[in-house]
Design a protein around this motif. Structure first.
Motif, mmCIF file in Angstrom:
data_model
loop_
_atom_site.group_PDB
_atom_site.id
_atom_site.type_symbol
_atom_site.label_atom_id
_atom_site.label_comp_id
_atom_site.label_asym_id
_atom_site.label_seq_id
_atom_site.Cartn_x
_atom_site.Cartn_y
_atom_site.Cartn_z
ATOM 1 N N GLU A 180 0.849 -1.186 0.000
ATOM 2 C CA GLU A 180 0.000 0.000 0.000
ATOM 3 C C GLU A 180 0.888 1.240 0.000
ATOM 4 N N TYR A 181 0.391 2.316 -0.657
ATOM 5 C CA TYR A 181 1.161 3.554 -0.746
ATOM 6 C C TYR A 181 0.539 4.619 0.159
ATOM 7 N N GLU A 182 1.402 5.368 0.833
ATOM 8 C CA GLU A 182 0.978 6.510 1.647
ATOM 9 C C GLU A 182 1.488 7.780 0.978
ATOM 10 N N LEU A 183 0.606 8.771 0.867
ATOM 11 C CA LEU A 183 0.957 10.023 0.195
ATOM 12 C C LEU A 183 1.090 11.139 1.222
ATOM 13 N N TYR A 184 2.285 11.731 1.282
ATOM 14 C CA TYR A 184 2.551 12.874 2.153
ATOM 15 C C TYR A 184 2.784 14.101 1.279
ATOM 16 N N GLY A 185 2.466 15.280 1.806
ATOM 17 C CA GLY A 185 2.674 16.513 1.056
ATOM 18 C C GLY A 185 3.304 17.601 1.920
ATOM 19 N N TYR A 186 4.089 18.483 1.281
ATOM 20 C CA TYR A 186 4.665 19.632 1.985
ATOM 21 C C TYR A 186 3.628 20.751 1.991
ATOM 22 N N SER A 187 3.057 21.007 3.166
ATOM 23 C CA SER A 187 1.990 22.009 3.260
ATOM 24 C C SER A 187 2.484 23.391 2.872
ATOM 25 N N GLN A 188 3.772 23.679 3.146
ATOM 26 C CA GLN A 188 4.318 24.997 2.812
ATOM 27 C C GLN A 188 4.253 25.230 1.311
ATOM 28 N N ASN A 189 4.563 24.196 0.542
ATOM 29 C CA ASN A 189 4.607 24.347 -0.918
ATOM 30 C C ASN A 189 3.237 24.203 -1.568
ATOM 31 N N LEU A 190 2.366 23.414 -0.945
ATOM 32 C CA LEU A 190 1.066 23.135 -1.558
ATOM 33 C C LEU A 190 -0.043 24.087 -1.120
ATOM 34 N N TYR A 191 0.133 24.710 0.077
ATOM 35 C CA TYR A 191 -1.007 25.472 0.601
ATOM 36 C C TYR A 191 -0.617 26.761 1.350
ATOM 37 N N ASP A 251 -5.129 32.239 -3.650
ATOM 38 C CA ASP A 251 -6.196 31.414 -3.081
ATOM 39 C C ASP A 251 -6.702 30.407 -4.106
ATOM 40 N N GLU A 252 -6.725 30.823 -5.359
ATOM 41 C CA GLU A 252 -7.193 29.936 -6.417
ATOM 42 C C GLU A 252 -6.249 28.741 -6.577
ATOM 43 N N GLN A 253 -4.925 28.989 -6.494
ATOM 44 C CA GLN A 253 -3.945 27.910 -6.618
ATOM 45 C C GLN A 253 -4.030 26.944 -5.436
ATOM 46 N N THR A 293 -7.184 11.223 -4.598
ATOM 47 C CA THR A 293 -7.041 10.264 -3.493
ATOM 48 C C THR A 293 -8.362 9.729 -2.964
ATOM 49 N N GLY A 294 -9.459 10.437 -3.212
ATOM 50 C CA GLY A 294 -10.737 10.027 -2.652
ATOM 51 C C GLY A 294 -10.968 10.546 -1.253
ATOM 52 N N VAL A 295 -10.013 11.290 -0.717
ATOM 53 C CA VAL A 295 -10.172 11.930 0.591
ATOM 54 C C VAL A 295 -10.915 13.250 0.390
ATOM 55 N N SER A 296 -11.799 13.600 1.325
ATOM 56 C CA SER A 296 -12.609 14.806 1.153
ATOM 57 C C SER A 296 -11.741 16.058 1.114
ATOM 58 N N ALA A 297 -12.227 17.069 0.393
ATOM 59 C CA ALA A 297 -11.496 18.333 0.278
ATOM 60 C C ALA A 297 -11.316 18.985 1.643
ATOM 61 N N ASP A 298 -12.323 18.888 2.517
ATOM 62 C CA ASP A 298 -12.218 19.487 3.855
ATOM 63 C C ASP A 298 -11.087 18.840 4.648
ATOM 64 N N ASN A 354 -5.061 22.930 -5.644
ATOM 65 C CA ASN A 354 -4.286 21.820 -5.084
ATOM 66 C C ASN A 354 -5.159 20.936 -4.200
ATOM 67 N N VAL A 355 -5.983 21.569 -3.373
ATOM 68 C CA VAL A 355 -6.871 20.824 -2.479
ATOM 69 C C VAL A 355 -7.858 19.984 -3.290
ATOM 70 N N ALA A 356 -8.480 20.606 -4.289
ATOM 71 C CA ALA A 356 -9.483 19.908 -5.098
ATOM 72 C C ALA A 356 -8.862 18.758 -5.884
ATOM 73 N N ASP A 357 -7.678 18.990 -6.459
ATOM 74 C CA ASP A 357 -7.019 17.945 -7.245
ATOM 75 C C ASP A 357 -6.603 16.773 -6.363
ATOM 76 N N LEU A 358 -6.075 17.081 -5.177
ATOM 77 C CA LEU A 358 -5.676 16.024 -4.249
ATOM 78 C C LEU A 358 -6.878 15.214 -3.780
ATOM 79 N N ALA A 359 -7.968 15.895 -3.502
ATOM 80 C CA ALA A 359 -9.182 15.213 -3.064
ATOM 81 C C ALA A 359 -9.722 14.311 -4.168
ATOM 82 N N SER A 360 -9.715 14.819 -5.396
ATOM 83 C CA SER A 360 -10.222 14.044 -6.522
ATOM 84 C C SER A 360 -9.346 12.819 -6.788
#
Length: 687
Positions: A102-113, A120-122, A134-139, A126-132
């Motif tokens: 199984e794969y675990e996905l980690y992200g650098y919050s400084q660079n992504l958010y 704000d649009e960018q 991975t299947g994890v909710s955008a919230d 990133n949030v919407a693309d990651l949610a779409s």
């Protein structure tokens, strides 16, 4: 009055002068002390300054390289990449052990958010693309990226395709970690052979341990340059070393025969009430182990507790030290590690040595009065009465202790020990499984005639089951001892062949002629002697039973190891079987306890291997009365298939192991149209 005043005036001047002098003297002393203090202070400052300059020079010049290295290390993030552990296959390529990754996905919050340069649009993209992806909710994604940590877990349990898309879109802004889980699809199946792994996915026991260097692979690494907060630097370097996945191994174990063995010994446990049963099935001509099993067993998916519910209940009540001892015993493979007195099965070795050396022939005769006197010690036969006059063939067929004691005495200890060495009882077999036990053979210089006589019928010598199988297999292989093996091929990670492990001849123990005569004796034992419980119509089965009392407290107890070693067909041996029943409750003898188990394993395996039955006229007449034709049940619902087979007196078993409930039958064995004896088992395969 005036005179007195003058005197006082004079005294005052003198005192004043002295006082001034004293003050001046103390002032001079104070000035001298102050000057000394100033000098010491200045000196101390210079010393401290010198030390500081020296330390500065030390760190800047002498330790400069070390400091640069440490600074570089503090600016780097080193991530390990886990390799995929290789698979274990049966001889036909069926998976017995595999790695579920199984794969675990980690992200650098400084660079992504959190980067202020992101609009704000960018950020929301990133949030919407990651949610779409991975299947994890955008919230949830947004909450994780907006937290205090820089490197945050975004999603887990992801597939490789998802990870590849993430890496393509976000590159160094994400980190991928793998989580490896070892899986054994068939549960307790072949657990003593396969073994298990530790929490860090390293081999602990069995094949997993023996071939750990092949299966484990090599870890990879990703090294990134970061700032003090662990953020990846845009101008920093990044180095990646790919993990090298482990190779796979192809065993000699045949999944079908292994199922036959495990089913037979499970039924044998219920029938005999034994403490444990061990069974080994081999090809006598190659040394390949086709099946190996023991009870009780464990599930390698959860190797830290017994698989049996009653055993688990008792285990839960044990102390920590008792649990540790129990696990050690449970993980031990008795077919490899157990050392025991073989009893009468060893009479085959004694007879073979006598025939090969020429001290006896098939026509040699012995007289059994029920006992034999050896230097004043009376050794008794296992029967209450006497066997009387008997040939060597009949003596083995009767399992006569006095006769085989006489055979050993006629051989002499030098001859006897030479054949013990040739059959391999002075050394380990070298089978590719960990924990092989070492035999116990008395020093030839210390044995008495009584010791030699008792060894002739299998007492006073302790061996492992795999040693006995290897030795007797030589009889089925024209006298040649083969090294037993359990892995026949090693594969690279991509499935290509890395190495083929060839069959290995160890030595010739007896001549081809002697081996042929011994096969006659073994067949006589099953057809007319004490081993008729393993007789199978249409197959020429040979064998020998053994009943050995277990040594406890320096003497023999009433508890026994009841065994049966068999081979078939004796005109061209394809398979050999050893079954050992430890501490049976209903009977102490090998024929009664191990015989039916051997028969079940042999008959099913011979049919499966396609060995043709050759019936005598008498057997043919009996066969027609009990044989049935297997109907076609493939394509039916399992409940309908079971009813159809039971109506013909046939048993059924769902496959793979553990299949329950109603299912669609996609295959069956034996196939439709095959002949089998009423009461046999038909295996039904689900999707």
């Amino acid at each position: 009055m005036a005179k007195k005043t003058a005197k006082n005036k004079y005294f005052g001047k003198d005192h004043h002068r002295k006082m001034v002098q004293a003050v001046r003297s103390r002032g001079a002393e104070a000035n001298l002390l102050n000057r000394k203090r100033i000098i010491y202070g200045v000196a101390l400052v210079f010393v401290l300054l010198f030390v500081m300059l020296f330390r500065l020079a030390y760190w800047q010049i002498v330790r400069a390289d070390d400091l640069n290295l440490k600074a570089a290390e503090m600016q780097k993030m080193d991530t390990e990449l886990e390799p995929v552990r290789g698979n274990i296959y049966d001889t036909n390529g069926k998976v017995l052990a595999q790695t579920v990754m199984e794969y675990e996905l980690y992200g650098y919050s400084q660079n992504l958010y959190k980067d202020k340069q992101l609009t704000d649009e960018q950020k929301e993209k990133n949030v919407a693309d990651l949610a779409s992806l991975t299947g994890v909710s955008a919230d949830t994604i947004r909450k994780r990226l907006s937290g205090e940590e820089n490197l945050v877990l975004l999603a887990e349990g992801l597939g490789q395709e998802t990870i590849q898309k993430a890496e393509k879109q976000w590159n160094d802004n994400i980190v991928v970690r793998t989580k490896m889980t070892r899986s054994y699809p068939n549960g307790v199946f072949a657990s003593q052979v396969l073994g298990a792994v530790t929490d860090d996915n390293s081999g602990r026991i069995g094949l997993e341990y023996q071939y750990n260097s092949v299966l484990s692979g090599v870890k990879g690494r990703v090294i990134r340059t970061t700032d003090s907060q662990g953020n990846a630097l845009a101008v920093g370097s990044s180095r990646s070393y790919e993990a090298q996945d482990g190779g796979s191994i192809v065993t000699t174990i045949d999944e079908v025969i292994q199922h036959y063995v495990e089913d037979a010994i499970a039924a044998g446990m219920e029938e005999t009430g034994a403490e444990a049963i061990t069974a080994v099935v081999m090809d006598p001509k190659t040394g390949n182990v086709l099946a190996m099993a023991s009870t009780p067993s464990y599930d390698p998916n959860n190797a830290y507790e017994p698989a049996d519910k009653s055993e688990k209940a008792a285990y839960d009540k044990m102390s920590d030290s008792e649990k540790s001892d129990y696990l050690s015993r449970m993980w031990t493979n008795p077919a490899i590690s157990g050392v025991y007195e073989p009893g009468s099965t060893f009479k085959l070795v004694t007879a073979a040595a006598a025939l090969d050396s020429g001290t006896e022939t098939l026509n040699s005769h012995f007289y059994c009065s029920g006992s034999i006197d050896v230097d004043g010690t009376v050794l008794h036969c296992w029967v209450d009465g006497a066997h009387g006059d008997e040939s060597l063939t009949e003596a083995v067929g009767n399992s006569c202790n006095p006769a085989l004691a006489r055979v050993a005495l006629n051989l002499g200890k030098t001859n006897f020990y030479n054949y013990i060495r040739l059959f391999g009882f002075f050394e380990k077999t070298g089978i590719d499984l960990p924990g092989e036990g070492q035999s116990i053979v008395q020093n030839i210089n210390n044995i008495t005639s009584v010791d030699l006589a008792t060894m002739g019928y299998g007492q006073g010598i302790a061996i492992t089951p795999i040693q006995l199988m290897t030795a007797v297999n030589a009889i089925g292989n024209n006298g040649v001892v083969m090294q037993p093996k359990i892995v026949k091929q090693i594969l690279n990670a991509d499935g290509t062949e890395r190495e083929t492990i060839e069959d290995r001849e160890v030595r010739t123990a007896v001549s081809e002629d002697t081996a042929a005569k011994m096969r006659e004796i073994m067949e006589y034992y099953v057809s007319e002697g004490g081993g008729t419980s393993a007789y199978i119509p249409g197959y020429r089965v040979g064998g020998k039973t053994g009943t050995a009392n277990i040594a406890e407290g320096g003497s023999y107890s009433e508890q026994t190891v009841a065994s049966f070693l068999a081979m078939a067909p004796m005109d061209d041996p394809q398979i050999s079987v050893l079954v050992m029943v430890t501490r049976p409750k209903k009977s102490i003898y090998g024929a009664a306890n191990a015989g039916p188990i051997v028969r079940e394993i042999l008959e099913q395996s011979l049919v499966y291997l396609g060995v043709e039955r050759k019936y005598s006229e008498e057997e043919e007449a009996q066969r027609e009365q009990s044989e049935v034709t297997v109907p076609n049940v493939t394509g039916l619902d399992s409940s309908a298939a079971i009813k159809k087979l039971q109506a013909l007196g046939l048993k059924t078993k769902a496959m793979p192991e553990g299949t329950s409930g109603s299912f669609h039958v996609v295959d069956q064995y034996p196939k439709a149209g095959d002949k089998m004896t009423s009461g046999g088992t038909v295996y039904l395969y689900s999707e």
